[in-house]
Write a protein that holds these residues in place. Structure first.
Motif, PDB file in Angstrom:
ATOM      1  N   CYS A   1      49.953  26.989  28.546  1.00  0.00           N
ATOM      2  CA  CYS A   1      49.024  28.372  28.351  1.00  0.00           C
ATOM      3  C   CYS A   1      49.708  29.261  27.753  1.00  0.00           C
ATOM      4  O   CYS A   1      51.024  29.375  28.492  1.00  0.00           O
ATOM      5  N   PHE A   2      49.307  30.049  26.911  1.00  0.00           N
ATOM      6  CA  PHE A   2      50.163  31.540  26.421  1.00  0.00           C
ATOM      7  C   PHE A   2      49.616  32.523  26.780  1.00  0.00           C
ATOM      8  O   PHE A   2      50.151  33.589  27.722  1.00  0.00           O
ATOM      9  N   PHE A   3      48.168  32.875  26.574  1.00  0.00           N
ATOM     10  CA  PHE A   3      47.386  34.015  26.999  1.00  0.00           C
ATOM     11  C   PHE A   3      46.346  33.396  27.691  1.00  0.00           C
ATOM     12  O   PHE A   3      45.967  32.462  27.548  1.00  0.00           O
ATOM     13  N   ASN A   4      46.109  34.139  28.945  1.00  0.00           N
ATOM     14  CA  ASN A   4      45.109  34.011  30.132  1.00  0.00           C
ATOM     15  C   ASN A   4      43.516  34.129  29.419  1.00  0.00           C
ATOM     16  O   ASN A   4      43.352  35.276  29.668  1.00  0.00           O
ATOM     17  N   ASN A   5      43.297  33.427  28.618  1.00  0.00           N
ATOM     18  CA  ASN A   5      41.900  33.684  27.813  1.00  0.00           C
ATOM     19  C   ASN A   5      40.805  34.068  28.830  1.00  0.00           C
ATOM     20  O   ASN A   5      40.041  35.042  28.507  1.00  0.00           O
ATOM     21  N   VAL A   6      40.515  33.399  29.846  1.00  0.00           N
ATOM     22  CA  VAL A   6      39.240  33.783  30.770  1.00  0.00           C
ATOM     23  C   VAL A   6      39.625  35.181  31.342  1.00  0.00           C
ATOM     24  O   VAL A   6      38.767  35.906  31.468  1.00  0.00           O
ATOM     25  N   ALA A   7      41.095  35.147  31.733  1.00  0.00           N
ATOM     26  CA  ALA A   7      41.169  36.638  32.191  1.00  0.00           C
ATOM     27  C   ALA A   7      41.070  37.776  31.272  1.00  0.00           C
ATOM     28  O   ALA A   7      40.564  39.035  31.728  1.00  0.00           O
ATOM     29  N   VAL A   8      41.352  37.520  29.949  1.00  0.00           N
ATOM     30  CA  VAL A   8      41.124  38.584  29.094  1.00  0.00           C
ATOM     31  C   VAL A   8      39.762  38.765  28.944  1.00  0.00           C
ATOM     32  O   VAL A   8      39.320  39.873  28.702  1.00  0.00           O
ATOM     33  N   GLY A   9      38.956  37.792  28.781  1.00  0.00           N
ATOM     34  CA  GLY A   9      37.338  37.962  28.713  1.00  0.00           C
ATOM     35  C   GLY A   9      36.972  38.739  29.843  1.00  0.00           C
ATOM     36  O   GLY A   9      35.988  39.816  29.866  1.00  0.00           O
ATOM     37  N   ALA A  10      37.378  38.411  31.262  1.00  0.00           N
ATOM     38  CA  ALA A  10      36.755  38.824  32.303  1.00  0.00           C
ATOM     39  C   ALA A  10      37.320  40.550  32.237  1.00  0.00           C
ATOM     40  O   ALA A  10      36.426  41.284  32.847  1.00  0.00           O
ATOM     41  N   ALA A  11      38.342  40.771  32.155  1.00  0.00           N
ATOM     42  CA  ALA A  11      39.136  42.133  31.936  1.00  0.00           C
ATOM     43  C   ALA A  11      38.213  43.079  30.952  1.00  0.00           C
ATOM     44  O   ALA A  11      37.867  44.307  31.334  1.00  0.00           O
ATOM     45  N   HIS A  12      37.724  42.173  29.943  1.00  0.00           N
ATOM     46  CA  HIS A  12      36.931  42.910  28.952  1.00  0.00           C
ATOM     47  C   HIS A  12      35.462  43.253  29.450  1.00  0.00           C
ATOM     48  O   HIS A  12      35.003  44.424  29.261  1.00  0.00           O
ATOM     49  N   ALA A  13      35.120  42.268  30.207  1.00  0.00           N
ATOM     50  CA  ALA A  13      33.762  42.638  30.771  1.00  0.00           C
ATOM     51  C   ALA A  13      33.931  43.764  31.727  1.00  0.00           C
ATOM     52  O   ALA A  13      32.918  44.691  31.909  1.00  0.00           O
ATOM     53  N   LEU A  14      34.883  43.826  32.539  1.00  0.00           N
ATOM     54  CA  LEU A  14      35.217  44.963  33.527  1.00  0.00           C
ATOM     55  C   LEU A  14      35.194  46.250  32.839  1.00  0.00           C
ATOM     56  O   LEU A  14      34.736  47.484  33.198  1.00  0.00           O
TER      57      LEU A  14
ATOM     58  N   ASN B   1      35.282  47.169  29.311  1.00  0.00           N
ATOM     59  CA  ASN B   1      34.560  47.735  28.153  1.00  0.00           C
ATOM     60  C   ASN B   1      33.005  47.709  28.502  1.00  0.00           C
ATOM     61  O   ASN B   1      32.512  48.714  28.011  1.00  0.00           O
ATOM     62  N   TYR B   2      32.602  47.205  29.724  1.00  0.00           N
ATOM     63  CA  TYR B   2      31.205  47.125  29.744  1.00  0.00           C
ATOM     64  C   TYR B   2      30.679  47.556  31.294  1.00  0.00           C
ATOM     65  O   TYR B   2      29.815  47.780  31.546  1.00  0.00           O
ATOM     66  N   GLY B   3      31.889  48.169  31.927  1.00  0.00           N
ATOM     67  CA  GLY B   3      31.781  48.812  33.434  1.00  0.00           C
ATOM     68  C   GLY B   3      31.123  47.803  34.518  1.00  0.00           C
ATOM     69  O   GLY B   3      30.621  48.272  35.399  1.00  0.00           O
ATOM     70  N   LEU B   4      31.393  46.280  34.188  1.00  0.00           N
ATOM     71  CA  LEU B   4      30.760  45.626  35.227  1.00  0.00           C
ATOM     72  C   LEU B   4      31.680  45.794  36.626  1.00  0.00           C
ATOM     73  O   LEU B   4      32.827  46.146  36.500  1.00  0.00           O
ATOM     74  N   ASN B   5      31.110  45.693  37.765  1.00  0.00           N
ATOM     75  CA  ASN B   5      31.796  45.809  38.822  1.00  0.00           C
ATOM     76  C   ASN B   5      31.991  44.293  39.553  1.00  0.00           C
ATOM     77  O   ASN B   5      32.762  44.215  40.558  1.00  0.00           O
ATOM     78  N   ARG B   6      31.206  43.347  39.369  1.00  0.00           N
ATOM     79  CA  ARG B   6      31.441  41.919  39.952  1.00  0.00           C
ATOM     80  C   ARG B   6      31.232  40.823  39.010  1.00  0.00           C
ATOM     81  O   ARG B   6      30.267  40.655  38.428  1.00  0.00           O
ATOM     82  N   VAL B   7      32.468  40.197  38.596  1.00  0.00           N
ATOM     83  CA  VAL B   7      32.503  39.298  37.715  1.00  0.00           C
ATOM     84  C   VAL B   7      33.145  38.119  38.440  1.00  0.00           C
ATOM     85  O   VAL B   7      34.341  38.237  39.095  1.00  0.00           O
ATOM     86  N   ALA B   8      32.464  36.985  38.471  1.00  0.00           N
ATOM     87  CA  ALA B   8      32.940  35.800  39.006  1.00  0.00           C
ATOM     88  C   ALA B   8      33.850  34.735  37.991  1.00  0.00           C
ATOM     89  O   ALA B   8      32.952  34.824  36.777  1.00  0.00           O
ATOM     90  N   ILE B   9      34.779  34.059  38.366  1.00  0.00           N
ATOM     91  CA  ILE B   9      35.383  33.164  37.515  1.00  0.00           C
ATOM     92  C   ILE B   9      35.222  31.987  38.310  1.00  0.00           C
ATOM     93  O   ILE B   9      35.841  31.934  39.309  1.00  0.00           O
ATOM     94  N   VAL B  10      34.788  30.914  37.698  1.00  0.00           N
ATOM     95  CA  VAL B  10      34.912  29.640  38.529  1.00  0.00           C
ATOM     96  C   VAL B  10      35.648  28.439  37.737  1.00  0.00           C
ATOM     97  O   VAL B  10      35.520  28.624  36.388  1.00  0.00           O
ATOM     98  N   ASP B  11      36.638  27.846  38.457  1.00  0.00           N
ATOM     99  CA  ASP B  11      37.474  26.898  37.961  1.00  0.00           C
ATOM    100  C   ASP B  11      37.462  25.594  38.220  1.00  0.00           C
ATOM    101  O   ASP B  11      37.955  25.650  39.943  1.00  0.00           O
ATOM    102  N   PHE B  12      37.034  24.523  37.483  1.00  0.00           N
ATOM    103  CA  PHE B  12      37.009  23.260  38.185  1.00  0.00           C
ATOM    104  C   PHE B  12      37.895  22.428  37.478  1.00  0.00           C
ATOM    105  O   PHE B  12      38.015  21.143  37.533  1.00  0.00           O
ATOM    106  N   ASP B  13      38.953  22.930  36.659  1.00  0.00           N
ATOM    107  CA  ASP B  13      39.884  22.184  36.246  1.00  0.00           C
ATOM    108  C   ASP B  13      40.737  21.509  37.459  1.00  0.00           C
ATOM    109  O   ASP B  13      40.695  22.064  38.428  1.00  0.00           O
TER     110      ASP B  13
END
Ligand SMILES: [Zn+2]
Length: 309
Positions: free
Chosen positions: A136-149, A151-163
């Motif tokens: 892994c080089f960039f943490n793709n899911v973290a980049v997406g979740a941070a964008h949701a927080l 850029n869109y002002g969300l307050n509660r974002v869940a990340i589920v990881d079943f890898d």
């Protein structure tokens, strides 16, 4: 509303050498299976854009971003850790992979799609703020979740990881970020040899012993993930969708099957419908047995497209 499917051919150009399990054929195996399952006609294809420096800088150190994006032909290929080879083609692939998550987040949060899947590589969940790790080089899911927080002002974002591997990078990036609930199941003890001791009410780590099959996996999700998800009531859900806990995947010793991936996807969908207006962005992490990977992703997408039953 069809499922948004994000990809870019640049993701195929990053190659870490003959015999490396994280290889371009993984993407082809998924696309072949989606075509064979006649799912390709039911999804809407989007080309992944390049992530911007500003989007990456929400979760990565500036110096580290520069090290990756300024890497050129002249420098050849460099191992950043024993598993992660930075080649001249890696920066474009890694920027497309992270960019896919940003665009998928935009599509879902502007109501163009309810659900998006990013068929991208390199994967991301081991990448730390300032360090590549475990393919892994960039943490793709973290980049997406941070964008949701941000850029869109969300307050509660869940990340589920079943890898099958612990998403240590995602945990480390969001360890002090209570707007993120991170739920992870993983084989333990196993690479990256951490996560079992974490105590936090917004990091729900569930280590599982080698040999764990579908029944024990489901029990763990019911016991640990679901109560935390109900309590948190996420406004949006990201899935770090790794399929390397499949019984046919020789990288691990877990014994999940397509039906277990269908089940966990249904549970996530239920939470998303209840609290998050059905908004889900799923992204590919691991999964190295090509046939099992293709079948598992097709199963995952069929549930996300509500074609189950
Ligand atoms: Zn993995």
């Amino acid at each position: 509303m069809p499922l948004a499917y994000l990809h870019h051919p640049d993701c195929l150009r990053h190659e870490m050498g003959r015999g490396h399990p994280e290889r371009p054929d993984r993407i082809h195996a998924i696309e072949d299976q989606l075509a064979a399952s006649q799912l390709m006609d039911l999804i809407r294809y989007y080309e992944a854009p390049l992530a911007t420096r500003q989007q990456l800088a929400r979760v990565h150190d500036g110096q580290y971003i520069d090290q990756i994006i300024n890497h050129t032909d002249k420098e050849g290929s460099v191992y950043l850790d024993p598993d992660s080879l930075l080649t001249p083609q890696t920066p474009q692939a890694a920027l497309r992979a992270a960019g896919a998550l940003v665009y998928a987040t935009d599509l879902v949060l502007t109501h163009k799609h309810k659900v998006a899947f990013c068929n991208i590589r390199p994967p991301g969940h081991h990448a730390l703020r300032d360090q590549a790790m475990g393919f892994c080089f960039f943490n793709n899911v973290a980049v997406g979740a941070a964008h949701a927080l941000e850029n869109y002002g969300l307050n509660r974002v869940a990340i589920v990881d079943f890898d099958v591997h612990h998403g240590n990078g995602t945990e480390a990036i969001f360890t002090d970020e209570p707007r993120i609930l991170f739920c992870s199941t993983f084989q333990h003890p196993f690479y990256p040899h951490c996560g079992a001791d974490t105590v936090s009410d917004h990091i729900i780590n569930v280590p599982l012993p080698a040999g764990t099959g579908g029944e024990k996996f489901r029990d763990a999700v019911i016991l640990y993930w679901l109560p935390a998800l109900h309590k948190f009531a996420p406004q949006m859900i990201f899935i770090s969708a790794g399929f390397d806990a499949h019984e046919d995947d020789s990288i691990s010793l877990m014994r999940l099957h397509e039906k277990d991936y269908a089940w966990v996807t249904e549970e996530i969908l239920f939470i998303a419908d209840r609290y998050a207006q059905g908004r889900i962005v799923s992204t590919l992490e691991g999964g190295y047995d090509l046939s099992a990977l293709g079948r598992s992703v097709a199963t995952h997408l069929r549930v996300l497209m509500r074609m189950n039953g």
